[in-house]
Enzyme design. Structure first.
Site, PDB file in Angstrom:
ATOM      1  N   GLY A  56       1.180  -1.569  -0.143  1.00  0.00           N
ATOM      2  CA  GLY A  56       0.368  -0.425  -0.321  1.00  0.00           C
ATOM      3  C   GLY A  56       0.527   1.190   0.029  1.00  0.00           C
ATOM      4  O   GLY A  56       2.104   1.450  -0.734  1.00  0.00           O
ATOM      5  N   CYS A  88       6.191  -5.340   0.264  1.00  0.00           N
ATOM      6  CA  CYS A  88       5.847  -4.386  -0.215  1.00  0.00           C
ATOM      7  C   CYS A  88       6.327  -2.866   0.824  1.00  0.00           C
ATOM      8  O   CYS A  88       7.336  -2.806   1.889  1.00  0.00           O
ATOM      9  CB  CYS A  88       5.071  -3.818  -1.110  1.00  0.00           C
ATOM     10  N   ARG A 108      12.505   3.309  -0.790  1.00  0.00           N
ATOM     11  CA  ARG A 108      11.772   3.100  -0.515  1.00  0.00           C
ATOM     12  C   ARG A 108      11.285   3.561  -2.956  1.00  0.00           C
ATOM     13  O   ARG A 108      12.455   4.705  -3.139  1.00  0.00           O
ATOM     14  CB  ARG A 108      10.944   4.539   0.071  1.00  0.00           C
ATOM     15  N   ILE A 137       5.618  -3.539  -7.847  1.00  0.00           N
ATOM     16  CA  ILE A 137       4.457  -2.504  -7.740  1.00  0.00           C
ATOM     17  C   ILE A 137       5.780  -0.879  -6.841  1.00  0.00           C
ATOM     18  O   ILE A 137       5.077  -0.966  -5.599  1.00  0.00           O
ATOM     19  CB  ILE A 137       3.032  -2.301  -7.650  1.00  0.00           C
ATOM     20  N   ARG A 138       5.575  -0.111  -7.742  1.00  0.00           N
ATOM     21  CA  ARG A 138       6.933   1.134  -7.175  1.00  0.00           C
ATOM     22  C   ARG A 138       7.054   0.341  -6.310  1.00  0.00           C
ATOM     23  O   ARG A 138       7.105   0.966  -4.615  1.00  0.00           O
ATOM     24  CB  ARG A 138       5.764   1.987  -6.731  1.00  0.00           C
ATOM     25  N   HIS A 173       5.182  -8.361  -4.645  1.00  0.00           N
ATOM     26  CA  HIS A 173       3.565  -8.217  -3.715  1.00  0.00           C
ATOM     27  C   HIS A 173       3.600 -10.435  -4.421  1.00  0.00           C
ATOM     28  O   HIS A 173       2.617 -10.708  -5.244  1.00  0.00           O
ATOM     29  CB  HIS A 173       2.864  -7.586  -5.049  1.00  0.00           C
ATOM     30  N   GLU A 175       1.486 -11.843  -3.583  1.00  0.00           N
ATOM     31  CA  GLU A 175      -0.634 -12.352  -3.053  1.00  0.00           C
ATOM     32  C   GLU A 175      -1.067 -11.795  -4.335  1.00  0.00           C
ATOM     33  O   GLU A 175      -1.917 -12.231  -4.315  1.00  0.00           O
ATOM     34  CB  GLU A 175      -0.927 -11.150  -2.175  1.00  0.00           C
TER      35      GLU A 175
END
Ligand code: GLN
Length: 203
Positions: A56, A88, A108, A137-138, A173, A175
């Site tokens: 997130g 993440c 980050r 993702i980022r 990720h 998941e």
């Protein structure tokens, strides 16, 4: 998936549900036989064998932990040697600059603008020879880590999956694919943590 189910009483795994991608974790953990619940308050932490801190936005999750006054319950869970999986943003939340559950510092958005989101096949220690399709993702990477931290996978020379004691963390990720093998590492850690706790209680 009978291969990955645990014997004995089901494991109770909480997924921190303040912000971010908690539902996909819940789905995969249920596939592996866990009883999954969402964690928003300290009371939700009671009786959990393991906890997932999802991806997130790490700043939002950290603020959410503060405003829900969840930190003492998270620390108690960690100090009781109950496993934690951080993915993440969850990796960032666990690092030395935040909750300090792992002796590592995350950078980050480390892969830069061009590589904001990408997929890669990763060799991951402990999941067998077949590479794991990893969705970034980022994503952060692990910039620094102490000697007690095991690097389970790297991408481009940077650690992206690490473990220290009862804490497992990934920059990607696990998941978001149908491959449950990374979560299966966490479930195995959670099973043995509960067995150890049971043996200690019986002494
Ligand atoms: N870039 C986010 C952060 O720094 C992490 C992204 C993610 O969890 N997918 O918190």
């Amino acid at each position: 998936m009978p291969c990955c189910r645990t014997a004995g009483p089901e494991l109770r795994v909480g997924v921190l549900a303040l912000q971010g991608g908690f539902e996909a974790h819940a789905r995969i953990l249920r596939q592996l036989g866990a009883v999954v619940s969402e964690v928003r308050t300290a009371a939700d932490m009671e009786g959990l064998d393991g906890l997932v801190i999802p991806g997130g936005e790490s700043t939002t999750i950290v603020k959410g932990i503060e405003s829900a006054a969840l930190e003492p319950a998270l620390r108690a869970h960690h100090e009781a040697a109950r496993p934690i999986l951080g993915t993440c943003a969850g990796l960032i939340v666990c690092d030395s600059e935040h909750l300090g559950f792992i002796d590592a510092s995350a950078r980050r958005n480390a892969f830069g603008r061009q590589l904001q989101s990408f997929e890669a096949d990763l060799a991951v220690a402990g999941i067998g020879d077949e590479p794991l399709r990893a969705v970034f993702i980022r994503a952060p990477w692990v910039e620094r880590h102490g000697p007690g931290v095991e690097v389970l996978a790297s991408y481009d020379g940077h650690p992206v999956a690490v473990r220290e004691g009862t804490v497992l963390a990934s920059a990607f990720h696990p998941e978001l694919t149908d491959d449950p093998r990374f979560h299966a590492i966490f479930m195995a850690m959670t099973t043995s943590a509960r067995e150890r706790a049971g043996e200690e209680a019986a002494r």
